[in-house]
Write an enzyme that holds these catalytic residues in place. Structure first.
Site, PDB file in Angstrom:
ATOM      1  N   LYS A 112       0.838  -1.200   0.000  1.00 53.46           N
ATOM      2  CA  LYS A 112       0.000   0.000   0.000  1.00 53.46           C
ATOM      3  C   LYS A 112       0.873   1.250   0.000  1.00 53.46           C
ATOM      4  O   LYS A 112       1.921   1.295   0.660  1.00 53.46           O
ATOM      5  CB  LYS A 112      -0.917   0.035   1.234  1.00 53.46           C
ATOM      6  N   HIS A 149     -15.381  -4.711   4.074  1.00 47.24           N
ATOM      7  CA  HIS A 149     -14.824  -3.366   4.249  1.00 47.24           C
ATOM      8  C   HIS A 149     -15.926  -2.528   4.891  1.00 47.24           C
ATOM      9  O   HIS A 149     -16.890  -2.149   4.235  1.00 47.24           O
ATOM     10  CB  HIS A 149     -14.415  -2.786   2.893  1.00 47.24           C
ATOM     11  N   ARG A 200     -12.096  13.738   6.133  1.00 45.53           N
ATOM     12  CA  ARG A 200     -12.937  14.567   5.269  1.00 45.53           C
ATOM     13  C   ARG A 200     -14.310  13.917   5.165  1.00 45.53           C
ATOM     14  O   ARG A 200     -14.537  12.835   5.716  1.00 45.53           O
ATOM     15  CB  ARG A 200     -12.327  14.666   3.873  1.00 45.53           C
TER      16      ARG A 200
END
Length: 653
Positions: A158, A208, A292
């Site tokens: 990642k 997820h 955010r």
């Protein structure tokens, strides 16, 4: 009290923020690039300022130009939306230095959570469970190879600064590791300007699950339920829903409390999302925190009845959170899909061009968040998302039915989209049972031949021929036309078919070889054909653009080109050896030279578009005849890049 808000973003998120801010009495300012001068967000804002050319680096990522626009218009606060500058700690500090309120968390929280490496370390110290892996200071290739041997396979590479699936690779075995590190670094550098990588043990077929959190300056923090984002392609979310069909009340509480702990540990304020991986035994592990508002926030709004942008503005003004944890309730079920201008039959390549018609479906429980309209141009410079389509229902099945119908009834003419792919996902039995994991799309659709362009049925060809034959005069009926037989040639997906159109009174008969179809046209108005087919009255929407015709009926859409009066020409198809760019983009690597032997499916060129790398592959076995592209070239969709000869070229004497 804040009075004027500048939105440092574009598209559907800018439109969405403007609508809430305007409803609450704020004045709004839009910023736009030269390519976005006619965009919907520019039209809706009270004021708008051009901040540069189309390239994001010179416009939407130009922090100085954004801040100057705020100062020029007298704005006192900036909402960053998501993407672009939304998770840029330097931008948050620059706003503060300019006397502007940044609608988001403190820069220290953005900086900490913007690093996957540092955030994992911080979460471990706070007692939040994390995926085992390597997040050391030394992220050299050699150190990663050594760490991978200790972690074991499969594992994930990642980008430490990453998101949206960019710079991410699943490595199944050691032989794939070095090349995967190379590609992940390259993609991370292209997308984030930072090629630092971490490694994580791969959690096989996980869910997820993300938790929406909010915190204020008074030290209060709450979670507003979860969103299930397990349906993903290339690590990018495709479907999101709330609540998750997999999460129990006990798991929701445990994950929610962990998410609040994560937020408080970094001194958080405002809206944030803590993402977790959840294994089959419902063990959960911290993945990352997005500092955010999320793309998928509408599903949370629909099941909680709250406006999260309004919450953001309240926190930014120093007010306490509107609700305490015990006052937050979940009602019904909501599902969101991302409607993209992309071609599922051609590797989901982004599509660009003129949007001839765009008409979202309407109905109870439906919400469309969009920044485009009919007549807009989909640019290669930005993300090709057309809209977020969200359906709410009293239960999950009702939300699914509404969403499928909304996708089928939405009109999109001029550009290929993924909407039928999305409707098939929602209708899929595995998804319907609530059993979709992150492996779902790969398992259910990777080898699905129906994603490829299909041959049109005689019924669809007949409707297109009916419209083309009649023109757009608006004549009420065909009954006055004399009995005739007219040949027509229609082209679809590089295939030309010949039809014979016969008129007898009100009835039209369409013949293609041994296949026939009959229908009775009733009326033709601009954009709508009414007809009777086998005794059933139906209608077909259409848009005509020169010789091209776009149609939609019975939950399907298709397009044809009238080539009746054009000479039949050879059409380049699969196996031609003429390898073309699949989309607008930049060539970042050319892997072959003239004279090289290649096999069908072998990667020839790496094309970068939308900050993602896309391999361009050989469509046949053969020998490279010409290489017409070089590293660094900007190319257009369908531009010829490489020619492959069927036989080895003769030696010159």
């Amino acid at each position: 009290m804040l009075r004027k808000l500048l939105i440092a973003n574009r598209g559907e998120i800018a439109v969405r923020v403007i609508r809430t801010a305007s409803a609450l009495g704020y004045r709004t300012v839009a910023v736009y690039s030269e390519a976005d001068v006619k965009s919907l967000h520019v039209e809706l804002a009270d004021e708008a300022v051009c901040i540069g050319p189309a390239q994001v680096s010179a416009s939407y990522l130009n922090a100085g130009a954004v801040i100057n626009a705020a100062l020029k218009t007298g704005a006192d606060c900036i909402h960053p939306g998501y993407g672009f500058l939304s998770e840029n700690a330097g931008f948050a500090n620059a706003c503060k230095d300019a006397g502007l309120v940044f609608i988001g968390p403190p820069s220290e929280a953005i900086e900490l959570m913007g690093s996957k490496r540092r955030s994992k370390i911080a979460m471990q110290e706070a007692g939040v469970p994390v995926v085992p892996g390597y997040e050391g200071d030394n992220a050299s290739d050699e150190e990663l190879v050594a760490a991978a041997a200790d972690i074991g396979y499969p594992l994930m590479i990642k980008a430490s600064a990453g998101g949206g699936g960019r710079g991410m690779r699943l490595v199944e075995q050691e032989s794939e590791l070095k090349e995967s590190i190379k590609r992940a670094r390259s993609e991370a550098r292209q997308a984030f300007g930072d090629d630092e990588l971490i490694l994580e043990k791969a959690v096989i077929e996980p869910r997820h699950i993300e938790i929406q959190v909010f915190a204020d300056r008074q030290g209060n923090a709450v979670y507003l339920g979860e969103r299930d984002c397990s349906v993903q392609r290339r690590h990018q979310k495709v479907v999101e829903e709330a609540p998750s069909p997999f999460v129990t009340p006990e798991l929701r509480a445990a994950m929610g409390e962990a998410a609040v702990t994560a937020a408080l540990a970094c001194g958080y304020e405002g809206a944030g999302t803590v993402e977790f991986l959840v294994d089959k035994e419902r063990n959960f592990y911290f993945l990352e925190m997005n500092t955010r508002l999320q793309v998928e926030h509408p599903v949370t709004e629909l099941v909680t009845g709250q406006d999260l942008v309004a919450w953001q503005l309240a926190v930014a003004e120093g007010r306490p959170l509107p609700l305490a944890q015990d006052d937050i309730e979940l009602n019904g079920h909501a599902i969101e899909v991302r409607l993209y201008a992309e071609d599922p039959g051609n590797g989901f390549t982004p599509q660009t061009g003129l949007l001839h018609a765009f008409q979202p479906s309407e109905g109870e429980g439906l919400r469309f968040d969009t920044g485009v309209r009919s007549g807009d141009t989909i640019s290669p410079h930005y993300d090709p998302m057309l809209a977020k389509v969200i359906a709410w229902g009293e239960n999950r099945d009702q939300a699914r039915r509404r969403l499928i119908r909304a996708l089928e009834d939405t009109t999109v003419f001029g550009i290929s989209t993924n909407r039928y792919f999305l409707s098939r996902i929602i209708a899929n039995e595995t998804f319907g049972a609530g059993d979709a994991t992150t492996a779902f799309l790969q398992q259910a659709f990777s080898q699905d031949p129906s994603l490829k362009p299909r041959a049109l049925t005689i019924r669809e060809l007949a409707l297109a021929a009916c419209i083309l034959d009649h023109g757009t005069s608006g004549q009420a009926a065909w009954s006055n036309a004399p009995a005739t037989k007219t040949p027509m040639k229609l082209e679809s997906d590089d295939t030309v078919v010949e039809l014979l159109v016969s008129r007898t009174g009100e009835q039209l008969t369409f013949t293609m070889g041994d296949t026939r179809h009959e229908l009775i046209p009733e009326s033709l108005q601009e954009g709508l054909l009414c007809f009777i087919d086998n005794g059933v009255r139906q209608h077909c929407q259409y848009h005509r653009q020169g010789d091209s015709l776009y149609c939609q009926a019975f939950g399907q859409s298709w397009s044809v080109k009238d080539v009746t009066h054009q000479p039949t020409a050879g059409v380049t198809g699969a196996g031609s050896g003429r390898v073309q760019a699949s989309m607008d983009g930049a060539i970042i690597e050319v892997l072959v030279e003239t004279g090289h032997r290649v096999r069908q499916g072998e990667t020839l060129v790496i094309l970068e578009a939308m900050k993602m790398e896309h391999p361009v592959r050989a469509d046949r076995d053969g020998v490279i005849g010409q290489v017409l592209a070089s590293k660094g070239d900007q190319v257009k969709r369908s531009q010829l890049l490489i020619e492959i000869s069927a036989e080895e070229p003769m030696e010159t004497v």
